[in-house]
Design a protein around this motif. Structure first.
Motif, PDB file in Angstrom:
ATOM      1  N   MET A  64       0.845  -1.192   0.000  1.00  0.00           N
ATOM      2  CA  MET A  64       0.000   0.000   0.000  1.00  0.00           C
ATOM      3  C   MET A  64       0.883   1.244   0.000  1.00  0.00           C
ATOM      4  N   VAL A  65       0.396   2.306  -0.632  1.00  0.00           N
ATOM      5  CA  VAL A  65       1.162   3.557  -0.676  1.00  0.00           C
ATOM      6  C   VAL A  65       0.243   4.748  -0.457  1.00  0.00           C
ATOM      7  N   LYS A  66       0.821   5.803   0.078  1.00  0.00           N
ATOM      8  CA  LYS A  66       0.193   7.119   0.028  1.00  0.00           C
ATOM      9  C   LYS A  66       0.952   7.873  -1.048  1.00  0.00           C
ATOM     10  N   ALA A  67       0.277   8.228  -2.118  1.00  0.00           N
ATOM     11  CA  ALA A  67       0.980   8.795  -3.266  1.00  0.00           C
ATOM     12  C   ALA A  67       0.090   9.776  -4.017  1.00  0.00           C
ATOM     13  N   ALA A  68       0.748  10.624  -4.814  1.00  0.00           N
ATOM     14  CA  ALA A  68       0.057  11.565  -5.694  1.00  0.00           C
ATOM     15  C   ALA A  68       0.721  11.492  -7.062  1.00  0.00           C
ATOM     16  N   TYR A  69      -0.051  11.751  -8.098  1.00  0.00           N
ATOM     17  CA  TYR A  69       0.547  11.755  -9.438  1.00  0.00           C
ATOM     18  C   TYR A  69      -0.184  12.743 -10.343  1.00  0.00           C
ATOM     19  N   VAL A  70       0.549  13.216 -11.349  1.00  0.00           N
ATOM     20  CA  VAL A  70      -0.045  14.016 -12.427  1.00  0.00           C
ATOM     21  C   VAL A  70       0.515  13.493 -13.744  1.00  0.00           C
ATOM     22  N   ILE A  71      -0.315  13.547 -14.767  1.00  0.00           N
ATOM     23  CA  ILE A  71       0.116  13.202 -16.127  1.00  0.00           C
ATOM     24  C   ILE A  71      -0.142  14.432 -16.989  1.00  0.00           C
ATOM     25  N   LEU A  72       0.924  14.934 -17.625  1.00  0.00           N
ATOM     26  CA  LEU A  72       0.851  16.155 -18.418  1.00  0.00           C
ATOM     27  C   LEU A  72       1.174  15.867 -19.875  1.00  0.00           C
ATOM     28  N   ASP A  73       0.657  16.696 -20.774  1.00  0.00           N
ATOM     29  CA  ASP A  73       1.126  16.645 -22.153  1.00  0.00           C
ATOM     30  C   ASP A  73       2.597  17.033 -22.187  1.00  0.00           C
ATOM     31  N   GLU A  74       3.375  16.438 -23.093  1.00  0.00           N
ATOM     32  CA  GLU A  74       4.813  16.679 -23.119  1.00  0.00           C
ATOM     33  C   GLU A  74       5.167  18.143 -23.396  1.00  0.00           C
ATOM     34  N   ASP A  75       4.258  18.872 -24.048  1.00  0.00           N
ATOM     35  CA  ASP A  75       4.541  20.283 -24.349  1.00  0.00           C
ATOM     36  C   ASP A  75       3.905  21.234 -23.337  1.00  0.00           C
ATOM     37  N   CYS A  76       3.476  20.726 -22.188  1.00  0.00           N
ATOM     38  CA  CYS A  76       2.862  21.567 -21.149  1.00  0.00           C
ATOM     39  C   CYS A  76       3.897  22.576 -20.638  1.00  0.00           C
ATOM     40  N   LYS A  77       3.565  23.857 -20.702  1.00  0.00           N
ATOM     41  CA  LYS A  77       4.497  24.904 -20.300  1.00  0.00           C
ATOM     42  C   LYS A  77       4.667  24.985 -18.788  1.00  0.00           C
ATOM     43  N   GLN A  78       3.750  24.396 -18.037  1.00  0.00           N
ATOM     44  CA  GLN A  78       3.817  24.462 -16.572  1.00  0.00           C
ATOM     45  C   GLN A  78       4.496  23.236 -15.961  1.00  0.00           C
ATOM     46  N   LYS A  79       5.152  22.404 -16.768  1.00  0.00           N
ATOM     47  CA  LYS A  79       5.706  21.150 -16.255  1.00  0.00           C
ATOM     48  C   LYS A  79       6.776  21.382 -15.180  1.00  0.00           C
ATOM     49  N   ASP A  80       7.585  22.450 -15.327  1.00  0.00           N
ATOM     50  CA  ASP A  80       8.606  22.723 -14.309  1.00  0.00           C
ATOM     51  C   ASP A  80       7.971  23.148 -12.989  1.00  0.00           C
ATOM     52  N   PHE A 105       9.036  10.641 -15.397  1.00  0.00           N
ATOM     53  CA  PHE A 105       9.461   9.905 -16.579  1.00  0.00           C
ATOM     54  C   PHE A 105       8.526  10.214 -17.743  1.00  0.00           C
ATOM     55  N   ASP A 106       9.025   9.970 -18.949  1.00  0.00           N
ATOM     56  CA  ASP A 106       8.232  10.177 -20.161  1.00  0.00           C
ATOM     57  C   ASP A 106       7.487   8.895 -20.507  1.00  0.00           C
ATOM     58  N   TRP A 107       6.292   9.086 -21.034  1.00  0.00           N
ATOM     59  CA  TRP A 107       5.451   7.941 -21.434  1.00  0.00           C
ATOM     60  C   TRP A 107       4.679   8.353 -22.679  1.00  0.00           C
ATOM     61  N   ASP A 108       5.062   7.785 -23.814  1.00  0.00           N
ATOM     62  CA  ASP A 108       4.494   8.185 -25.105  1.00  0.00           C
ATOM     63  C   ASP A 108       4.619   9.701 -25.260  1.00  0.00           C
ATOM     64  N   ASN A 109       3.518  10.383 -25.392  1.00  0.00           N
ATOM     65  CA  ASN A 109       3.543  11.843 -25.559  1.00  0.00           C
ATOM     66  C   ASN A 109       3.209  12.575 -24.264  1.00  0.00           C
ATOM     67  N   TYR A 110       3.439  11.880 -23.138  1.00  0.00           N
ATOM     68  CA  TYR A 110       3.083  12.470 -21.849  1.00  0.00           C
ATOM     69  C   TYR A 110       4.299  12.507 -20.919  1.00  0.00           C
ATOM     70  N   ILE A 111       4.171  13.356 -19.889  1.00  0.00           N
ATOM     71  CA  ILE A 111       5.139  13.409 -18.800  1.00  0.00           C
ATOM     72  C   ILE A 111       4.419  12.970 -17.528  1.00  0.00           C
ATOM     73  N   CYS A 112       4.956  11.980 -16.844  1.00  0.00           N
ATOM     74  CA  CYS A 112       4.350  11.456 -15.615  1.00  0.00           C
ATOM     75  C   CYS A 112       5.201  11.852 -14.411  1.00  0.00           C
ATOM     76  N   MET A 113       4.535  12.341 -13.385  1.00  0.00           N
ATOM     77  CA  MET A 113       5.211  12.678 -12.134  1.00  0.00           C
ATOM     78  C   MET A 113       4.472  12.004 -10.988  1.00  0.00           C
ATOM     79  N   VAL A 114       5.244  11.327 -10.120  1.00  0.00           N
ATOM     80  CA  VAL A 114       4.650  10.604  -8.994  1.00  0.00           C
ATOM     81  C   VAL A 114       5.400  10.973  -7.729  1.00  0.00           C
ATOM     82  N   ARG A 115       4.649  11.272  -6.693  1.00  0.00           N
ATOM     83  CA  ARG A 115       5.237  11.574  -5.378  1.00  0.00           C
ATOM     84  C   ARG A 115       4.758  10.539  -4.375  1.00  0.00           C
TER      85      ARG A 115
END
Length: 294
Positions: free
Chosen positions: A138-154, A218-228
């Motif tokens: 079990m985990v306590k976690a958060a994630y977002v998946i963004l388009d690779e060209d999302c300007k707010q990724k940083d 990490f990158d996934w197809d045309n997306y950027i995945c972030m997991v905490r």
């Protein structure tokens, strides 16, 4: 009723002029193998403010369904034996069970104490820890998946990687605008396999990965995945109390229900015994038990 009568009148035109011939005084809508569908049986199947064509469709569909049921019932009655058709005992058992169930439900609603204290929950947890062993990580976690060209990724990465959980909560508004999908509730436990189904993280050694990684991008197809990862519990470890809190409460309430019903049954039996409301005939022969001493 007036609207229904108008509908039936219209259906007469569609289905033939002998619609009410056989039993006009009873307003018969349909007949099948000697059984009748009456106008009164159609009450309530057409909601208010339904247009006339939809109303006709609903009435026709109901009539067709009734006919199909009668045809099937006739076929069943024609092919079952007399013994198989004798369902009086089954109906009586069902009726008795239903009446008892309704009374027990009423009793529980009226008498059951639904207040379960935190002390009672904690005591049950401590006494039954062996029952709360985890069967999955079990985990306590958060994630977002963004388009690779999302300007707010940083900005997303900065907030996701910050140790201040309040900043993580502030991501909710940004995620609604910019994320393809997101999950930001780090207060509740979720299964690791649920997380990896949503976000395709490659994990080969679960324990090592969770120890070393608090934030993953990490990158996934045309997306950027972030997991905490906020916290984790490995398979076969003890479930924390907050994870099983509500389950324990339900267990305690279920136990109380059984005890309440048991006390009720015992009390009713003892009262009936005291009042001589029943009698057991000891000398009665045992059905199906033959004593042949040769």
């Amino acid at each position: 009723m007036r609207k229904l009568a108008v509908l039936i009148g219209i259906l007469v035109l569609f289905q033939g002029c002998d619609f009410f011939k056989k039993h006009p005084q009873e307003a018969v809508v349909a007949e099948c193998y000697g059984k009748y569908l009456f106008v009164s049986d159609l009450q309530g199947i057409v909601p208010e403010n339904t247009n006339i064509m939809d109303s006709i469709y609903r009435v026709n569909a109901f009539i067709d369904s009734w006919i199909q049921r009668q045809v099937l019932l006739h076929q069943a009655e024609s092919n079952l034996s007399k013994e198989e058709l004798d369902i009086e005992k089954e109906l009586e058992e069902y009726r008795n069970s239903l009446i008892i169930y309704k009374y027990e439900t009423q009793l529980i609603d009226q008498k059951l104490d639904t207040m379960v204290s935190e002390e009672e929950i904690e005591a049950y947890y401590e006494a039954n820890k062996d029952n709360f062993q985890l069967h999955t990580t079990m985990v306590k976690a958060a994630y977002v998946i963004l388009d690779e060209d999302c300007k707010q990724k940083d900005m997303f990465q900065k907030l996701m990687n910050d140790r201040d959980t309040l900043l993580l909560q502030n991501l909710d508004v940004m995620a609604n605008y910019y994320a393809v999908t997101s999950y930001l509730d780090v207060d509740n436990w979720i299964r690791l396999d649920e997380l990896t189904n949503a976000v395709p993280i490659e994990i080969y050694n679960v324990e090592s990965f969770l120890k070393k990684n608090r934030f993953v991008r990490f990158d996934w197809d045309n997306y950027i995945c972030m997991v905490r990862f906020e916290d984790y519990l490995l398979e076969e470890s003890l479930s924390p109390l907050d994870m099983v809190h509500d389950d324990i409460r339900e267990v305690i309430l279920t136990r109380r229900k059984k005890e309440l019903l048991s006390r009720m049954k015992t009390s009713l039996y003892e009262t009936a015994l005291k009042n001589r409301d029943f009698e057991v005939y000891v000398g009665a022969p045992s059905i199906g038990n033959s004593n042949n001493n040769e």
